[in-house]
Design a protein around this motif. Structure first.
Motif, short mmCIF file in Angstrom:
data_model
loop_
_atom_site.label_atom_id
_atom_site.label_comp_id
_atom_site.label_asym_id
_atom_site.label_seq_id
_atom_site.Cartn_x
_atom_site.Cartn_y
_atom_site.Cartn_z
N GLY A 96 96.84 100.78 23.59
CA GLY A 96 96.00 100.01 22.69
C GLY A 96 95.99 98.53 23.01
O GLY A 96 95.30 97.75 22.36
N ALA A 97 96.73 98.14 24.04
CA ALA A 97 96.76 96.74 24.47
C ALA A 97 95.39 96.24 24.87
O ALA A 97 95.14 95.03 24.88
N PHE A 98 94.50 97.14 25.19
CA PHE A 98 93.13 96.73 25.55
C PHE A 98 92.35 96.25 24.33
O PHE A 98 91.32 95.58 24.47
N GLY A 99 92.84 96.59 23.14
CA GLY A 99 92.12 96.25 21.92
C GLY A 99 91.85 94.76 21.71
O GLY A 99 90.70 94.35 21.54
N PRO A 100 92.89 93.91 21.69
CA PRO A 100 92.66 92.48 21.47
C PRO A 100 91.76 91.85 22.52
O PRO A 100 90.92 90.99 22.20
N ALA A 101 91.92 92.26 23.77
CA ALA A 101 91.08 91.71 24.83
C ALA A 101 89.62 92.09 24.63
O ALA A 101 88.71 91.25 24.77
N ALA A 102 89.39 93.35 24.28
CA ALA A 102 88.02 93.82 24.06
C ALA A 102 87.40 93.12 22.85
O ALA A 102 86.24 92.69 22.90
N THR A 103 88.18 92.97 21.78
CA THR A 103 87.68 92.29 20.59
C THR A 103 87.34 90.84 20.88
O THR A 103 86.30 90.33 20.44
N ALA A 104 88.22 90.15 21.62
CA ALA A 104 87.99 88.74 21.95
C ALA A 104 86.71 88.56 22.76
O ALA A 104 85.91 87.67 22.47
N LEU A 105 86.52 89.39 23.76
CA LEU A 105 85.32 89.28 24.59
C LEU A 105 84.05 89.48 23.77
O LEU A 105 83.08 88.72 23.89
N MET A 106 84.05 90.51 22.93
CA MET A 106 82.86 90.80 22.13
C MET A 106 82.63 89.72 21.06
O MET A 106 81.49 89.37 20.75
N ALA A 107 83.72 89.20 20.49
CA ALA A 107 83.59 88.16 19.46
C ALA A 107 82.99 86.89 20.04
O ALA A 107 82.18 86.22 19.40
N VAL A 108 83.38 86.56 21.27
CA VAL A 108 82.87 85.35 21.92
C VAL A 108 81.40 85.50 22.30
O VAL A 108 80.57 84.63 22.03
N PHE A 109 81.06 86.64 22.91
CA PHE A 109 79.71 86.82 23.43
C PHE A 109 78.70 87.27 22.37
O PHE A 109 77.51 86.94 22.45
N ILE A 110 79.15 88.02 21.36
CA ILE A 110 78.22 88.53 20.35
C ILE A 110 78.19 87.64 19.10
O ILE A 110 77.12 87.33 18.59
N LEU A 111 79.38 87.22 18.64
CA LEU A 111 79.45 86.43 17.41
C LEU A 111 79.53 84.93 17.67
O LEU A 111 79.51 84.14 16.72
N SER A 112 79.67 84.55 18.94
CA SER A 112 79.78 83.13 19.31
C SER A 112 81.01 82.48 18.68
O SER A 112 80.98 81.29 18.31
N GLU A 113 82.10 83.23 18.53
CA GLU A 113 83.33 82.66 18.02
C GLU A 113 83.97 81.78 19.10
O GLU A 113 83.80 82.03 20.29
N PRO A 114 84.71 80.75 18.69
CA PRO A 114 85.36 79.88 19.68
C PRO A 114 86.47 80.63 20.42
O PRO A 114 87.08 81.56 19.87
N PHE A 115 86.73 80.24 21.65
CA PHE A 115 87.82 80.84 22.42
C PHE A 115 88.56 79.70 23.12
O PHE A 115 88.18 79.25 24.19
N SER A 116 89.62 79.23 22.47
CA SER A 116 90.40 78.11 22.97
C SER A 116 91.63 78.60 23.73
O SER A 116 91.84 79.80 23.89
N SER A 117 92.44 77.65 24.17
CA SER A 117 93.70 78.00 24.83
C SER A 117 94.63 78.73 23.86
O SER A 117 95.43 79.57 24.26
N TYR A 118 94.52 78.42 22.55
CA TYR A 118 95.31 79.13 21.53
C TYR A 118 94.96 80.62 21.56
O TYR A 118 95.86 81.47 21.49
N HIS A 119 93.66 80.90 21.60
CA HIS A 119 93.21 82.29 21.62
C HIS A 119 93.69 83.01 22.88
O HIS A 119 94.15 84.16 22.83
N PHE A 120 93.56 82.33 24.02
CA PHE A 120 93.93 82.96 25.29
C PHE A 120 95.41 83.30 25.33
O PHE A 120 95.79 84.45 25.62
#
Length: 318
Positions: free
Chosen positions: A266-290
């Motif tokens: 399930g480790a793929f979950g956060p990575a998949a969510t982050a990618l979709m949130a950034v590209f679909i919802l335009s959520e910020p992705f900072s160094s904190y997120h990474f």
């Protein structure tokens, strides 16, 4: 060529289970993104669940009837003896887990909610250790440290740029959902050795659907729900792509490789969510997120990674 490769993969039970777990995780991750879009359309948490179950329940009933007709006498007797426990597990694993998860999205970004929900592998290991005396390895403490370091890092970002009390409420909901889902994973494994995973999933989801509808009907907000075509299509997507498909994939993956290994994949979950949130919802992705995401993912795959390295070193020496 593809069919031949899939046939060979399926013959390898372990590899097939890993693949199913990864696909199920990615499909589940899409749910939070779609829910965020539905919230923007004025749909609340319980309404989202009810709309999803409206499409889901008939499908699970049909699948359950079909599978039940093919059961052996021993399997049928096992269901008659344990159906209420299957229902209880379904209520905890699908109703409570989903409700807490969706409520958290009212307060948190899709990325943080997904990250907190991903703490369920830790709860799986703790429950297995506490109730069933399964080995709790020493490196699990490192896993806990890495996981919560990543979560605290991302929480600090949300505290700085969001409502503190709201973030705390959302975090409690997300962790509660993770705990409920961990209980589902642990206890479902005990029953899948007695009855087919598809039959168990149908019973569990059916029981959860009943609870969702009761909850929905007791709320007054359902009278004002605005059912646009977009809302219905999004609900159908959550039902088929993000619930039915991954629920059966996950149940079969647990049956193939066990709860602990599925939790790790399930480790793929956060990575998949982050990618979709950034590209679909335009959520910020900072160094904190990474770095927060990296620490949580590393914590989940740490034991598996160390085992893989030791195996490789062993073969190299030989």
């Amino acid at each position: 060529m593809v069919l031949v490769s899939l046939s060979r993969l399926r013959s390898n039970r372990y590899a097939f289970g890993l693949l199913l777990a990864v696909i199920a995780t990615c499909l589940y991750s899409l749910k939070g993104i779609i829910v965020k879009i539905m919230y923007k359309n004025g749909i609340d948490s319980i309404s989202v669940m009810a709309l999803r179950m409206f499409f889901i329940l008939p499908i699970y009933i049909l699948i359950g009837i079909r599978v039940y007709a093919k059961l052996t006498f021993k399997q049928a007797q096992s269901i008659k003896s344990n159906w209420y426990l299957c229902c209880l597990i379904g209520v905890v694993g699908y109703y409570l887990s989903s409700f807490f998860d969706l409520k958290s999205l009212n307060y948190l970004s899709a990325q943080l909610s997904g990250l907190l929900s991903f703490t369920y592998p830790i709860f799986v290991c703790f429950i297995n250790w506490f109730l069933f005396k399964e080995t709790f390895k020493k490196d699990m403490w490192l896993t806990l440290f890495l996981s919560y370091s990543g979560i605290i890092l991302l929480l600090s970002y949300e505290f700085n740029f969001g409502d503190t009390s709201g973030v705390l409420f959302g975090a409690v909901y997300a962790v509660g959902g993770a705990l409920a889902f961990a209980c589902y994973m642990v206890f479902s494994k005990r029953f899948m050795s007695k009855i087919p995973s598809t039959m168990f999933t149908s019973i569990a989801m059916g029981a959860a659907s009943v609870c969702v509808f009761i909850h929905f009907l007791t709320e007054e907000g359902w009278k004002d729900i605005n059912l646009t075509l977009q809302v219905l299509l999004l609900s159908l997507t959550i039902a088929i792509v993000c619930t039915i498909a991954p629920s059966f994939l996950l149940s079969e993956a647990i049956n193939c490789i066990g709860t602990n290994q599925v939790a790790v994949m399930g480790a793929f979950g956060p990575a998949a969510t982050a990618l979709m949130a950034v590209f679909i919802l335009s959520e910020p992705f900072s160094s904190y997120h990474f770095w927060g995401m990296a620490l949580v993912v590393l914590s989940a795959i740490w034991s598996f990674l160390m085992k893989f390295i030791k195996t490789k070193l062993h073969y190299t020496r030989d």
